[in-house]
Design a protein around this motif. Structure first.
Motif, PDB file in Angstrom:
ATOM      1  N   UNK A 147      11.025  -5.040  -5.284  1.00  0.00           N
ATOM      2  CA  UNK A 147      11.331  -5.067  -6.707  1.00  0.00           C
ATOM      3  C   UNK A 147      10.369  -4.131  -7.422  1.00  0.00           C
ATOM      4  N   UNK A 148      10.693  -3.756  -8.656  1.00  0.00           N
ATOM      5  CA  UNK A 148       9.790  -2.910  -9.420  1.00  0.00           C
ATOM      6  C   UNK A 148       9.824  -3.303 -10.895  1.00  0.00           C
ATOM      7  N   UNK A 159       0.845  -1.181   0.000  1.00  0.00           N
ATOM      8  CA  UNK A 159       0.000   0.000   0.000  1.00  0.00           C
ATOM      9  C   UNK A 159       0.888   1.241   0.000  1.00  0.00           C
ATOM     10  N   UNK A 160       0.299   2.394  -0.293  1.00  0.00           N
ATOM     11  CA  UNK A 160       1.017   3.654  -0.231  1.00  0.00           C
ATOM     12  C   UNK A 160       1.424   4.238  -1.567  1.00  0.00           C
ATOM     13  N   UNK A 161       1.171   3.526  -2.658  1.00  0.00           N
ATOM     14  CA  UNK A 161       1.512   4.046  -3.967  1.00  0.00           C
ATOM     15  C   UNK A 161       0.591   5.187  -4.366  1.00  0.00           C
ATOM     16  N   UNK A 208      11.815   8.409 -13.771  1.00  0.00           N
ATOM     17  CA  UNK A 208      12.267   7.048 -14.055  1.00  0.00           C
ATOM     18  C   UNK A 208      11.997   6.064 -12.922  1.00  0.00           C
ATOM     19  N   UNK A 209      11.530   6.554 -11.767  1.00  0.00           N
ATOM     20  CA  UNK A 209      11.115   5.671 -10.682  1.00  0.00           C
ATOM     21  C   UNK A 209       9.702   5.135 -10.898  1.00  0.00           C
ATOM     22  N   UNK A 210       9.000   5.636 -11.896  1.00  0.00           N
ATOM     23  CA  UNK A 210       7.642   5.185 -12.186  1.00  0.00           C
ATOM     24  C   UNK A 210       7.634   3.692 -12.499  1.00  0.00           C
ATOM     25  N   UNK A 211       6.828   2.934 -11.754  1.00  0.00           N
ATOM     26  CA  UNK A 211       6.771   1.486 -11.911  1.00  0.00           C
ATOM     27  C   UNK A 211       5.742   0.918 -10.946  1.00  0.00           C
ATOM     28  N   UNK A 212       5.441  -0.369 -11.115  1.00  0.00           N
ATOM     29  CA  UNK A 212       4.702  -1.107 -10.107  1.00  0.00           C
ATOM     30  C   UNK A 212       5.727  -1.681  -9.135  1.00  0.00           C
ATOM     31  N   UNK A 213       5.535  -1.435  -7.851  1.00  0.00           N
ATOM     32  CA  UNK A 213       6.462  -1.888  -6.825  1.00  0.00           C
ATOM     33  C   UNK A 213       5.899  -3.098  -6.096  1.00  0.00           C
ATOM     34  N   UNK A 214       6.732  -4.136  -5.948  1.00  0.00           N
ATOM     35  CA  UNK A 214       6.337  -5.385  -5.310  1.00  0.00           C
ATOM     36  C   UNK A 214       7.215  -5.674  -4.097  1.00  0.00           C
ATOM     37  N   UNK A 215       6.613  -6.137  -3.013  1.00  0.00           N
ATOM     38  CA  UNK A 215       7.402  -6.668  -1.911  1.00  0.00           C
ATOM     39  C   UNK A 215       7.454  -8.181  -2.036  1.00  0.00           C
TER      40      UNK A 215
END
Length: 125
Positions: A37-38, A7-9, A89-96
């Motif tokens: 990861x992203x 959460x938090x995106x 460039x940090x734009x992405x889907x972030x996964x734990x």
């Protein structure tokens, strides 16, 4: 069942900050190394950062070193990612992700057994 929920995106302007959380359940959180990861559109999933099971050691990709900070609260079964000075460039889907029976910093995605559903981070210019 094992669950990891990010959460938090959201949408932020370049130079801004965002804090992601990953709530874990269904396993002994303190015995797992954890990581973030992203994946950006049209690219492969990439390593961002990882932390040892107790939190004493961390590792970062060169692209985020000095801007991102990984941490964990084993009493709350929660992993965090503080992101500062965000860039487009940090734009992405972030996964734990969780690596069972691993105590040290784990950077290889193949060593992770459990993954969250991801949360979208979009940085505008």
């Amino acid at each position: 069942q094992v669950q990891l929920v990010e959460s938090g995106g959201g949408l932020v302007q370049a130079g801004g900050s965002l804090r992601l959380s990953c709530a874990a359940s269904g396993f002994t959180f303190s015995s797992y190394a954890m990581g973030w990861f992203r994946q950006a559109p049209g690219t492969e999933r990439e390593f961002v950062t990882a932390i040892s099971s107790i939190g004493g050691r961390t590792g970062y990709a060169d692209s985020v070193k000095g801007r991102f900070t990984i941490s964990r609260d084993n009493a709350k079964n929660t992993l965090y990612l503080q992101m500062n000075s965000l860039k487009p460039e940090d734009t992405a889907v972030y996964y734990c992700a969780a690596a069972p029976r691993r105590l040290g910093v784990v950077m290889d995605s193949y060593d992770y057994s459990y993954w969250g559903q991801g949360t979208q981070v979009t940085v505008s210019s």
